[in-house]
Design a protein around this motif. Structure first.
Motif, PDB file in Angstrom:
ATOM      1  N   GLU A 149      19.160 -13.241  74.184  1.00 32.79           N
ATOM      2  CA  GLU A 149      18.996 -11.886  73.652  1.00 32.79           C
ATOM      3  C   GLU A 149      17.891 -11.185  74.426  1.00 32.79           C
ATOM      4  OE1 GLU A 149      20.364 -11.738  69.175  1.00 32.79           O
ATOM      5  OE2 GLU A 149      18.429 -12.750  69.368  1.00 32.79           O
ATOM      6  N   LEU A 150      17.974  -9.854  74.446  1.00 33.33           N
ATOM      7  CA  LEU A 150      16.982  -9.055  75.154  1.00 33.33           C
ATOM      8  C   LEU A 150      16.125  -8.305  74.147  1.00 33.33           C
ATOM      9  CD1 LEU A 150      19.238  -7.555  77.974  1.00 33.33           C
ATOM     10  CD2 LEU A 150      17.883  -9.667  78.010  1.00 33.33           C
ATOM     11  N   SER A 151      14.824  -8.428  74.313  1.00 38.52           N
ATOM     12  CA  SER A 151      13.873  -7.693  73.472  1.00 38.52           C
ATOM     13  C   SER A 151      13.551  -6.349  74.133  1.00 38.52           C
ATOM     14  CB  SER A 151      12.581  -8.495  73.323  1.00 38.52           C
ATOM     15  OG  SER A 151      11.909  -8.580  74.578  1.00 38.52           O
ATOM     16  N   VAL A 152      12.932  -5.471  73.389  1.00 40.00           N
ATOM     17  CA  VAL A 152      12.491  -4.192  73.947  1.00 40.00           C
ATOM     18  C   VAL A 152      11.538  -4.453  75.105  1.00 40.00           C
ATOM     19  CG1 VAL A 152      11.141  -2.102  73.467  1.00 40.00           C
ATOM     20  CG2 VAL A 152      12.898  -2.842  71.854  1.00 40.00           C
ATOM     21  N   GLU A 153      10.663  -5.443  74.974  1.00 38.19           N
ATOM     22  CA  GLU A 153       9.712  -5.758  76.047  1.00 38.19           C
ATOM     23  C   GLU A 153      10.430  -6.212  77.313  1.00 38.19           C
ATOM     24  OE1 GLU A 153       6.519  -4.881  75.924  1.00 38.19           O
ATOM     25  OE2 GLU A 153       7.032  -4.131  73.931  1.00 38.19           O
ATOM     26  N   GLU A 154      11.455  -7.051  77.163  1.00 39.65           N
ATOM     27  CA  GLU A 154      12.216  -7.482  78.336  1.00 39.65           C
ATOM     28  C   GLU A 154      12.920  -6.295  78.980  1.00 39.65           C
ATOM     29  OE1 GLU A 154      13.670 -12.035  77.688  1.00 39.65           O
ATOM     30  OE2 GLU A 154      14.363 -10.593  76.189  1.00 39.65           O
ATOM     31  N   LEU A 155      13.414  -5.381  78.153  1.00 42.35           N
ATOM     32  CA  LEU A 155      14.108  -4.203  78.679  1.00 42.35           C
ATOM     33  C   LEU A 155      13.148  -3.256  79.386  1.00 42.35           C
ATOM     34  CD1 LEU A 155      16.517  -3.766  75.674  1.00 42.35           C
ATOM     35  CD2 LEU A 155      17.167  -4.402  78.015  1.00 42.35           C
ATOM     36  N   LEU A 156      11.952  -3.094  78.843  1.00 49.45           N
ATOM     37  CA  LEU A 156      10.946  -2.277  79.534  1.00 49.45           C
ATOM     38  C   LEU A 156      10.609  -2.902  80.885  1.00 49.45           C
ATOM     39  CD1 LEU A 156       8.589  -1.377  76.571  1.00 49.45           C
ATOM     40  CD2 LEU A 156       9.807   0.256  78.020  1.00 49.45           C
ATOM     41  N   GLY A 157      10.468  -4.209  80.907  1.00 47.36           N
ATOM     42  CA  GLY A 157      10.219  -4.904  82.171  1.00 47.36           C
ATOM     43  C   GLY A 157      11.349  -4.687  83.162  1.00 47.36           C
ATOM     44  N   ALA A 158      12.570  -4.633  82.651  1.00 46.16           N
ATOM     45  CA  ALA A 158      13.727  -4.417  83.521  1.00 46.16           C
ATOM     46  C   ALA A 158      13.734  -3.013  84.111  1.00 46.16           C
ATOM     47  CB  ALA A 158      15.014  -4.674  82.752  1.00 46.16           C
ATOM     48  N   VAL A 159      13.348  -2.018  83.330  1.00 44.89           N
ATOM     49  CA  VAL A 159      13.285  -0.651  83.855  1.00 44.89           C
ATOM     50  C   VAL A 159      12.229  -0.587  84.963  1.00 44.89           C
ATOM     51  CG1 VAL A 159      12.751   1.766  83.311  1.00 44.89           C
ATOM     52  CG2 VAL A 159      14.160   0.416  81.750  1.00 44.89           C
ATOM     53  N   ARG A 160      11.080  -1.210  84.733  1.00 42.29           N
ATOM     54  CA  ARG A 160      10.047  -1.259  85.773  1.00 42.29           C
ATOM     55  C   ARG A 160      10.589  -1.990  87.007  1.00 42.29           C
ATOM     56  NH1 ARG A 160       6.986  -2.632  81.477  1.00 42.29           N
ATOM     57  NH2 ARG A 160       6.845  -4.799  82.143  1.00 42.29           N
ATOM     58  N   ALA A 161      11.239  -3.139  86.798  1.00 40.47           N
ATOM     59  CA  ALA A 161      11.766  -3.922  87.921  1.00 40.47           C
ATOM     60  C   ALA A 161      12.766  -3.104  88.733  1.00 40.47           C
ATOM     61  CB  ALA A 161      12.419  -5.210  87.405  1.00 40.47           C
ATOM     62  N   PHE A 162      13.570  -2.291  88.063  1.00 38.31           N
ATOM     63  CA  PHE A 162      14.512  -1.434  88.787  1.00 38.31           C
ATOM     64  C   PHE A 162      13.761  -0.498  89.732  1.00 38.31           C
ATOM     65  CE2 PHE A 162      16.638   2.707  89.091  1.00 38.31           C
ATOM     66  CZ  PHE A 162      17.777   2.325  89.775  1.00 38.31           C
ATOM     67  N   HIS A 163      12.716   0.131  89.231  1.00 38.15           N
ATOM     68  CA  HIS A 163      11.981   1.089  90.060  1.00 38.15           C
ATOM     69  C   HIS A 163      11.164   0.406  91.154  1.00 38.15           C
ATOM     70  CE1 HIS A 163      13.277   4.682  88.120  1.00 38.15           C
ATOM     71  NE2 HIS A 163      13.044   4.131  86.953  1.00 38.15           N
ATOM     72  N   TYR A 164      10.797  -0.839  90.945  1.00 37.20           N
ATOM     73  CA  TYR A 164      10.068  -1.589  91.968  1.00 37.20           C
ATOM     74  C   TYR A 164      11.010  -2.243  92.966  1.00 37.20           C
ATOM     75  CZ  TYR A 164       6.057  -1.146  88.786  1.00 37.20           C
ATOM     76  OH  TYR A 164       5.070  -0.680  87.959  1.00 37.20           O
ATOM     77  N   GLY A 165      12.336  -2.061  92.779  1.00 35.39           N
ATOM     78  CA  GLY A 165      13.312  -2.618  93.699  1.00 35.39           C
ATOM     79  C   GLY A 165      13.635  -4.081  93.460  1.00 35.39           C
ATOM     80  N   LYS A 166      13.281  -4.608  92.287  1.00 36.95           N
ATOM     81  CA  LYS A 166      13.524  -6.020  91.966  1.00 36.95           C
ATOM     82  C   LYS A 166      14.790  -6.228  91.138  1.00 36.95           C
ATOM     83  CE  LYS A 166       8.599  -6.975  92.077  1.00 36.95           C
ATOM     84  NZ  LYS A 166       7.436  -7.354  91.290  1.00 36.95           N
ATOM     85  N   LEU A 167      15.386  -5.157  90.663  1.00 34.06           N
ATOM     86  CA  LEU A 167      16.617  -5.208  89.877  1.00 34.06           C
ATOM     87  C   LEU A 167      17.468  -4.029  90.322  1.00 34.06           C
ATOM     88  CD1 LEU A 167      18.068  -6.545  87.373  1.00 34.06           C
ATOM     89  CD2 LEU A 167      16.975  -4.775  85.997  1.00 34.06           C
ATOM     90  N   ASP A 168      18.748  -4.256  90.480  1.00 29.88           N
ATOM     91  CA  ASP A 168      19.617  -3.201  90.996  1.00 29.88           C
ATOM     92  C   ASP A 168      20.413  -2.472  89.930  1.00 29.88           C
ATOM     93  OD1 ASP A 168      18.847  -3.436  93.666  1.00 29.88           O
ATOM     94  OD2 ASP A 168      20.256  -5.082  94.003  1.00 29.88           O
ATOM     95  N   VAL A 169      20.137  -2.727  88.663  1.00 33.30           N
ATOM     96  CA  VAL A 169      20.909  -2.095  87.578  1.00 33.30           C
ATOM     97  C   VAL A 169      20.049  -1.048  86.888  1.00 33.30           C
ATOM     98  CG1 VAL A 169      22.123  -2.501  85.421  1.00 33.30           C
ATOM     99  CG2 VAL A 169      22.297  -4.159  87.268  1.00 33.30           C
ATOM    100  N   PRO A 170      20.489   0.217  86.918  1.00 34.06           N
ATOM    101  CA  PRO A 170      19.732   1.294  86.274  1.00 34.06           C
ATOM    102  C   PRO A 170      20.029   1.368  84.776  1.00 34.06           C
ATOM    103  CG  PRO A 170      21.623   2.205  87.396  1.00 34.06           C
ATOM    104  CD  PRO A 170      21.635   0.721  87.659  1.00 34.06           C
ATOM    105  N   LEU A 171      19.179   0.786  83.938  1.00 32.02           N
ATOM    106  CA  LEU A 171      19.431   0.749  82.501  1.00 32.02           C
ATOM    107  C   LEU A 171      19.463   2.133  81.866  1.00 32.02           C
ATOM    108  CD1 LEU A 171      17.221  -2.253  81.353  1.00 32.02           C
ATOM    109  CD2 LEU A 171      19.602  -2.238  82.134  1.00 32.02           C
ATOM    110  N   LEU A 172      18.742   3.069  82.450  1.00 34.18           N
ATOM    111  CA  LEU A 172      18.715   4.417  81.882  1.00 34.18           C
ATOM    112  C   LEU A 172      19.746   5.334  82.521  1.00 34.18           C
ATOM    113  CD1 LEU A 172      14.870   4.940  81.544  1.00 34.18           C
ATOM    114  CD2 LEU A 172      16.510   4.295  79.778  1.00 34.18           C
ATOM    115  N   GLY A 173      20.687   4.762  83.209  1.00 38.32           N
ATOM    116  CA  GLY A 173      21.740   5.560  83.832  1.00 38.32           C
ATOM    117  C   GLY A 173      21.396   5.983  85.224  1.00 38.32           C
TER     118      GLY A 173
END
Length: 173
Positions: A149-173
């Motif tokens: 399961e994903l927590s809000v904290e994990e999701l916030l980390g994912a949004v940051r990771a997207f902008h830092y180029g560490k994740l290629d999926v844009p959670l906010l569209g």
């Protein structure tokens, strides 16, 4: 990398294509996401998402110096978010984005446990235009504690990771 991704987000949120972001662009993004989830417009979840996106616009407008009825240029959007991510730090980033993430979780958390499972996450990403295969891989990367399961904290980390180029999926569209 971050500036490119911010420019992509700007283009996606500039729903009328006029080269600036207004409150209505953020409202339309919230409505689009609600519609993708089949949320009733007057539901608590839809209202929370609209409010969160409205507050997100207010933050950008205030930081850009244009006020709540103004419009934010692409350069101002990039500048404000670069400052938020790279100067102000993680706590500030989380403070600004947490309400949006919480509202998104509230919208797609079908079993009301405050967490997002794989199925709910896939529905969320489908709502912002990401396919099932990419959603499964993103879930695996974002689920840092491997609890399924994903927590809000994990999701916030994912949004940051997207902008830092560490994740290629844009959670906010």
């Amino acid at each position: 990398m971050a500036s490119d991704r911010l420019r992509q987000r700007f283009a996606k949120w500039d729903t009328n294509g006029n080269g600036s972001l207004e409150r209505t662009d953020f409202e339309q993004e919230a409505e689009r996401i609600c519609a993708a989830f089949g949320a009733q417009p007057q539901s608590k979840q839809a209202k929370n998402l609209r409010a969160a996106f409205g507050n997100l616009f207010d933050f950008h407008a205030r930081e850009a110096g244009v006020g709540p009825n103004g419009s934010v240029s692409e350069d101002d959007f990039v500048r404000v978010n670069d400052k938020l991510m790279f100067t102000d730090g993680e706590a500030s980033f989380n403070r600004v984005l947490r309400p949006v993430m919480q509202a998104l979780v509230g919208l797609c958390d079908r079993n009301a446990d405050g967490m997002i499972n794989q199925q709910e996450f896939s529905a969320w990403l489908d709502g912002v235009g990401v396919g099932e295969t990419q959603a499964r891989e993103a879930f695996r990367q974002i689920d840092t504690d491997n609890d399924g399961e994903l927590s809000v904290e994990e999701l916030l980390g994912a949004v940051r990771a997207f902008h830092y180029g560490k994740l290629d999926v844009p959670l906010l569209g």
